[in-house]
Design a protein around this motif. Structure first.
Motif, PDB file in Angstrom:
ATOM      1  N   ARG A  55      14.439 -18.307  28.547  1.00 12.77           N
ATOM      2  CA  ARG A  55      14.768 -19.276  29.596  1.00 12.77           C
ATOM      3  C   ARG A  55      16.012 -20.086  29.244  1.00 12.77           C
ATOM      4  O   ARG A  55      16.831 -20.383  30.112  1.00 12.77           O
ATOM      5  N   SER A  56      16.152 -20.427  27.987  1.00 14.62           N
ATOM      6  CA  SER A  56      17.330 -21.205  27.597  1.00 14.62           C
ATOM      7  C   SER A  56      18.603 -20.367  27.744  1.00 14.62           C
ATOM      8  O   SER A  56      19.660 -20.883  28.105  1.00 14.62           O
ATOM      9  N   ARG A  57      18.492 -19.083  27.472  1.00 15.91           N
ATOM     10  CA  ARG A  57      19.663 -18.208  27.624  1.00 15.91           C
ATOM     11  C   ARG A  57      20.064 -18.092  29.100  1.00 15.91           C
ATOM     12  O   ARG A  57      21.250 -18.155  29.436  1.00 15.91           O
ATOM     13  N   ALA A  84      19.462 -20.310  31.425  1.00 13.40           N
ATOM     14  CA  ALA A  84      19.993 -21.610  31.815  1.00 13.40           C
ATOM     15  C   ALA A  84      21.441 -21.770  31.353  1.00 13.40           C
ATOM     16  O   ALA A  84      22.283 -22.293  32.085  1.00 13.40           O
ATOM     17  N   ARG A  85      21.750 -21.300  30.144  1.00 18.89           N
ATOM     18  CA  ARG A  85      23.129 -21.361  29.655  1.00 18.89           C
ATOM     19  C   ARG A  85      24.073 -20.498  30.480  1.00 18.89           C
ATOM     20  O   ARG A  85      25.188 -20.892  30.796  1.00 18.89           O
ATOM     21  N   THR A  97      24.967 -22.242  33.768  1.00 12.31           N
ATOM     22  CA  THR A  97      25.923 -23.339  33.648  1.00 12.31           C
ATOM     23  C   THR A  97      27.320 -22.832  33.306  1.00 12.31           C
ATOM     24  O   THR A  97      28.299 -23.469  33.650  1.00 12.31           O
TER      25      THR A  97
END
Length: 54
Positions: free
Chosen positions: A2-4, A6-7, A10
């Motif tokens: 999920r963090s990947r 999200a990055r 952005t």
């Protein structure tokens, strides 16, 4: 994972304000040149067409 995602979201923002500014500045330059050189260009075109047409 999920963090990947999200990055990546952005990072893919783009530069919309920059493109808007470039478009507006180009339109301003074209409008300015048309206002300044329009009558002269029109007379040059008319003279060229008259010389070809006879």
């Amino acid at each position: 994972m999920r963090s990947r995602i999200a990055r990546l979201r952005t990072q893919e923002r783009g530069d919309v304000p920059g493109w808007v500014m470039i478009t507006l500045m180009t339109a301003g330059v074209v409008a300015g040149l048309t206002a300044i050189a329009g009558p002269r260009l029109t007379s040059m075109l008319n003279q060229a067409l008259m010389s070809v047409g006879g």
